[in-house]
Enzyme design. Sequence first.
Site, PDB file in Angstrom:
ATOM      1  CB  CYS A  90      42.575  45.026   3.512  1.00  0.00           C
ATOM      2  SG  CYS A  90      43.446  45.071   1.993  1.00  0.00           S
ATOM      3  CG  HIS A 175      37.874  43.954   1.801  1.00  0.00           C
ATOM      4  ND1 HIS A 175      37.951  45.027   2.835  1.00  0.00           N
ATOM      5  CD2 HIS A 175      38.897  44.163   1.052  1.00  0.00           C
ATOM      6  CE1 HIS A 175      39.071  45.488   2.357  1.00  0.00           C
ATOM      7  NE2 HIS A 175      39.645  44.981   1.366  1.00  0.00           N
ATOM      8  CD  GLU A 177      35.465  44.692   5.213  1.00  0.00           C
ATOM      9  OE1 GLU A 177      35.940  45.608   4.499  1.00  0.00           O
ATOM     10  OE2 GLU A 177      35.694  43.596   5.330  1.00  0.00           O
TER      11      GLU A 177
END
Length: 238
Positions: A90, A175, A177
């Site tokens: 990001c 994202h 993660e």
Amino acid sequence: MTRTALALRHVYFETLGTFEVELEEAGYTSRYVDVADEEVGAIDPIEPDLLVILGGPIGVYETQAYPFLATELDLIRRRLGAHLPTRGICLGAQLIATILGAKVSPTGVKEIGFAPVELTAAGADGPLRHLGGVPVLHWHGDAFDLPKGAELLATTAIANQAFSVGTDVLGIQFHPEADTSRDLEAWLIGHAAELAGAGIDPRQIRSDAREYGPALRDAGRAAFAEWLSQHGHPVRLA
């Protein structure tokens, strides 16, 4: 031999998330640097085996409002100059893109919530293939142009979503993660003003996380594990 991973963190709840498990299993010791609390300029960008630059709710172009960004950009620039494994997520991807000469700017719309990305041929041929068809968590209002010399890996109708430079540098807008089983509520609270301003109902994100979160967890970990293994660090993909 213990390897080290350094994560630059901008807000406390945007962490390495599910990647922490893969790093541990690959033999890494992870450490966070909170850019709001620590002197970023004192960090040696060459020392860690892996540098991960995490997300945050500010723009790379806001260096006058947030002076630490200029110091952080310099740190990442020195890291990239050493051709060492570096991953941006990001805001982290936007910082890398900026250093590589690409424009980062507001899209005019908030891309927040779960939706799949469209993999390019290069993306489908690499670690991101694990995320093909998987609704991933998007949370941004800015986007990067493709840096010169980079390879585009994924897109949506709104923005470029991932690029690589060789095998060492990977920038991802979304994202992969995100640990939605552990951290989602902190995201919803921490970004409450942004959600309200965009007219996004947190209940919808919460509901989608229950449906899509497990698949994102597994696919995100598998993609990250494979990317790590490309640097000579064998890891378990399960």
